[in-house]
Design a protein around this motif. Structure first.
Motif, PDB file in Angstrom:
ATOM      1  N   GLU A 111       0.829  -1.215   0.000  1.00 45.61           N
ATOM      2  CA  GLU A 111       0.000   0.000   0.000  1.00 45.61           C
ATOM      3  C   GLU A 111       0.862   1.263   0.000  1.00 45.61           C
ATOM      4  O   GLU A 111       0.476   2.274  -0.553  1.00 45.61           O
ATOM      5  N   LEU A 112       2.053   1.166   0.641  1.00 42.21           N
ATOM      6  CA  LEU A 112       2.949   2.330   0.673  1.00 42.21           C
ATOM      7  C   LEU A 112       3.505   2.639  -0.711  1.00 42.21           C
ATOM      8  O   LEU A 112       3.812   3.789  -1.029  1.00 42.21           O
ATOM      9  N   ASN A 113       3.608   1.605  -1.540  1.00 36.41           N
ATOM     10  CA  ASN A 113       4.227   1.778  -2.855  1.00 36.41           C
ATOM     11  C   ASN A 113       3.518   2.824  -3.718  1.00 36.41           C
ATOM     12  O   ASN A 113       4.170   3.623  -4.380  1.00 36.41           O
ATOM     13  N   THR A 114       2.161   2.817  -3.693  1.00 33.97           N
ATOM     14  CA  THR A 114       1.416   3.732  -4.562  1.00 33.97           C
ATOM     15  C   THR A 114       1.669   5.198  -4.195  1.00 33.97           C
ATOM     16  O   THR A 114       2.102   5.974  -5.067  1.00 33.97           O
ATOM     17  N   PRO A 115       1.449   5.611  -2.907  1.00 30.34           N
ATOM     18  CA  PRO A 115       1.730   7.027  -2.603  1.00 30.34           C
ATOM     19  C   PRO A 115       3.187   7.405  -2.857  1.00 30.34           C
ATOM     20  O   PRO A 115       3.461   8.522  -3.296  1.00 30.34           O
ATOM     21  N   ILE A 116       4.118   6.459  -2.612  1.00 25.24           N
ATOM     22  CA  ILE A 116       5.534   6.781  -2.852  1.00 25.24           C
ATOM     23  C   ILE A 116       5.754   7.068  -4.339  1.00 25.24           C
ATOM     24  O   ILE A 116       6.422   8.036  -4.723  1.00 25.24           O
ATOM     25  N   ALA A 117       5.140   6.241  -5.185  1.00 30.08           N
ATOM     26  CA  ALA A 117       5.289   6.441  -6.633  1.00 30.08           C
ATOM     27  C   ALA A 117       4.724   7.797  -7.024  1.00 30.08           C
ATOM     28  O   ALA A 117       5.308   8.523  -7.850  1.00 30.08           O
ATOM     29  N   ILE A 118       3.569   8.167  -6.419  1.00 28.43           N
ATOM     30  CA  ILE A 118       2.945   9.462  -6.743  1.00 28.43           C
ATOM     31  C   ILE A 118       3.860  10.611  -6.301  1.00 28.43           C
ATOM     32  O   ILE A 118       4.112  11.556  -7.040  1.00 28.43           O
ATOM     33  N   ILE A 119       4.430  10.460  -5.058  1.00 32.12           N
ATOM     34  CA  ILE A 119       5.345  11.512  -4.560  1.00 32.12           C
ATOM     35  C   ILE A 119       6.536  11.658  -5.502  1.00 32.12           C
ATOM     36  O   ILE A 119       6.919  12.767  -5.894  1.00 32.12           O
ATOM     37  N   ALA A 135       6.829  10.837  -8.700  1.00 38.20           N
ATOM     38  CA  ALA A 135       6.462  11.391 -10.010  1.00 38.20           C
ATOM     39  C   ALA A 135       6.207  12.901  -9.875  1.00 38.20           C
ATOM     40  O   ALA A 135       6.693  13.703 -10.696  1.00 38.20           O
ATOM     41  N   SER A 136       5.460  13.297  -8.816  1.00 35.54           N
ATOM     42  CA  SER A 136       5.142  14.714  -8.630  1.00 35.54           C
ATOM     43  C   SER A 136       6.408  15.512  -8.390  1.00 35.54           C
ATOM     44  O   SER A 136       6.556  16.635  -8.880  1.00 35.54           O
ATOM     45  N   LEU A 137       7.321  14.899  -7.629  1.00 31.88           N
ATOM     46  CA  LEU A 137       8.572  15.578  -7.295  1.00 31.88           C
ATOM     47  C   LEU A 137       9.388  15.841  -8.563  1.00 31.88           C
ATOM     48  O   LEU A 137       9.969  16.916  -8.736  1.00 31.88           O
ATOM     49  N   GLU A 138       9.377  14.848  -9.438  1.00 34.36           N
ATOM     50  CA  GLU A 138      10.096  15.006 -10.707  1.00 34.36           C
ATOM     51  C   GLU A 138       9.521  16.180 -11.503  1.00 34.36           C
ATOM     52  O   GLU A 138      10.267  17.039 -11.989  1.00 34.36           O
ATOM     53  N   LYS A 167      14.979  12.447  -0.696  1.00 36.54           N
ATOM     54  CA  LYS A 167      15.673  11.527   0.235  1.00 36.54           C
ATOM     55  C   LYS A 167      14.652  10.774   1.094  1.00 36.54           C
ATOM     56  O   LYS A 167      14.754   9.559   1.291  1.00 36.54           O
ATOM     57  N   ALA A 168      13.667  11.571   1.609  1.00 35.38           N
ATOM     58  CA  ALA A 168      12.660  10.954   2.477  1.00 35.38           C
ATOM     59  C   ALA A 168      11.858   9.916   1.706  1.00 35.38           C
ATOM     60  O   ALA A 168      11.555   8.832   2.226  1.00 35.38           O
ATOM     61  N   SER A 169      11.544  10.254   0.453  1.00 36.06           N
ATOM     62  CA  SER A 169      10.732   9.296  -0.308  1.00 36.06           C
ATOM     63  C   SER A 169      11.545   8.053  -0.667  1.00 36.06           C
ATOM     64  O   SER A 169      11.008   6.939  -0.684  1.00 36.06           O
TER      65      SER A 169
END
Ligand SMILES: Nc1ncnc2c1ncn2[C@@H]1O[C@H](COP(=O)(O)OP(=O)(O)OP(=O)(O)O)[C@@H](O)[C@H]1O
Ligand SMILES: [Mg+2]
Length: 410
Positions: free
Chosen positions: A199-207, A209-212, A233-235
């Protein structure tokens, strides 16, 4: 782990039942033997009082000739040895079964070439006109009783392995039933860990992508912003945590779900060493391989590689510049021992027992700064256990630590 517990419980149960069996069998044997002795004595006393009145004294010499003649005519079987002695204890007459031809009372035994004779014996003086003129002795064989007692002992001994096996199987089965709720709870925890990781994987991927995208926008607008690096770093750390959780849940599943094959530990250690050499060089740490056994272990290559990598990365993380890290392996009996040794900061004695706990870090502030979540050694332990191995640590504060893993040889 639950299976080990089931086996242990079954063994305890088996030992308990076998001890009870032995105690019960001993008590039975003692009572049984006593009752046999009593019945023998009753028989002896009945016989004696039956024959005693038939004894005649002729010229000062006792005889049972009349009684024997009557018994012969009546065809009556005598299941005892009946003996008449003179007053000098010399045997005069004997009838019935074979006995021991000397005077005695109670249990008697005599050995000769053909074997041993065991009897229970009773005798009394024969008096005539106030004078001693001899003895009447009756003996019954204890052979049948002894055989019955021996049979009881044999039956007890022969029953033991069968009883033990039966109880062990039953114990294993019932402890399985009793431990089912614990098993279900553990399964639930495993699933929770895996689900949380996924479940953590999805928000991390969104963070990420958005960060990029955000970094791109900032660059286009010529804005310099350090915060993006902190978020990155945090992500990355979160992503690592998620993948550790997923891996841990995988390893804690029974290993039979994964590919098991002979693994050449030498090749594995060389690969890991290669991965770490540059990293170590950058921190001026001497990372080297010691002597390595050529032998193989049965296991899952990916899990074993992760195990060694985690140990090596800990060694590197907790060793200061100028230190040395050595990895080597040797055969210890039927196991292969893999050792990772460092000259690092060491682990305080009170923490040694906890370093394998999930999310445990000795010095939280320092470990957090080093980026660790405290899952590395939990994963190592889970891999070791799934390979039916063992892990131990020796460590001295400020001097270094050695982690030793032993895994059964292929
Ligand atoms: N070689 C070592 N020398 C000194 N301390 C160690 C060593 N290996 C482990 N430790 C201590 O044990 C703790 C637990 O180790 P573990 O590998 O589980 O977690 P971590 O390294 O902090 O984080 P992670 O491995 O999840 O990134 C560490 O925080 C550290 O304090
Ligand atoms: Mg670690």
């Amino acid at each position: 782990m639950l299976n080990q517990m089931r086996v242990k419980l079954a063994l305890y149960f088996m030992c308990l039942v076998l001890v009870l069996h032995l105690v019960g069998a001993t008590a039975f044997y003692v009572l049984f033997s006593a009752s046999l002795v009593r019945s023998n004595e009753a028989l002896l006393s009945d016989l004696f009082s039956e024959i005693r009145p038939s004894i005649k004294v002729e010229n000062g010499t006792p005889t049972l000739a009349d009684w024997a003649k009557r018994a012969n005519e009546a065809n009556s079987m005598v299941t005892a040895s009946i003996q008449v002695f003179d007053r000098d204890k010399k045997l005069l007459e004997k009838y019935g079964d074979d006995g021991i031809e000397r005077l005695g009372k109670g249990r008697m035994e005599e050995r000769d070439q053909t074997g041993s004779t065991k009897v229970r014996s009773f005798n009394e003086k024969i008096k005539s006109e106030g004078k001693d003129c001899g003895y009447l002795q009756v003996q019954v064989s204890t052979k049948q009783n002894d055989q019955a007692s021996e049979l009881a002992i044999y039956a007890t001994i022969v029953a033991m392995p069968f009883l033990g096996a039966l109880v062990a199987v039953a114990g294993y089965f019932f402890s399985g039933l009793a431990l089912r709720p614990a098993e279900q709870a553990m399964q639930l925890t495993r699933r929770f860990v895996a689900d949380a990781g996924h479940e953590l994987n999805t928000p991390i991927a969104i963070i990420e992508a958005s960060l990029e995208a955000l970094t791109e926008i900032l660059r286009e607008n010529n804005v310099k912003e350090d915060l993006t690096e902190i978020i990155a770093k945090a992500s990355a750390r979160m992503s690592e945590l998620a993948s550790d959780l997923i891996f841990l849940a995988r390893v804690e599943n029974p290993i039979s779900h994964y590919v098991i094959a002979p693994v050449r530990i030498k090749k594995l250690l060389e690969d890991v060493c290669e991965d770490f050499t540059t990293l170590a060089k950058n921190r001026n740490i001497n990372f080297k391989l010691g002597s390595i056994s050529e032998l193989e272990v049965m296991g899952n290559l990916e899990f074993l590689r992760r195990m060694v990598t985690n140990l090596a990365s800990n060694a590197l993380r907790y060793t200061d510049e100028g230190g040395t890290i050595v990895i080597w392996s040797e055969v210890e009996g039927r196991n292969l021992a893999i050792k990772v040794s460092d000259t690092g900061i060491g682990i305080p004695p009170e923490s040694i027992d906890h370093v394998f706990d999930r999310f445990y870090r000795v010095d939280k502030a320092r470990a957090r700064a080093a980026g660790g979540a405290g899952l590395g050694l939990s994963i190592v332990k889970a891999v070791v256990e799934s390979h039916k191995g063992n892990i131990t640590v020796t460590s001295e504060l400020g001097r270094g630590s050695t982690f030793k893993v032993t895994i059964p040889l292929a």
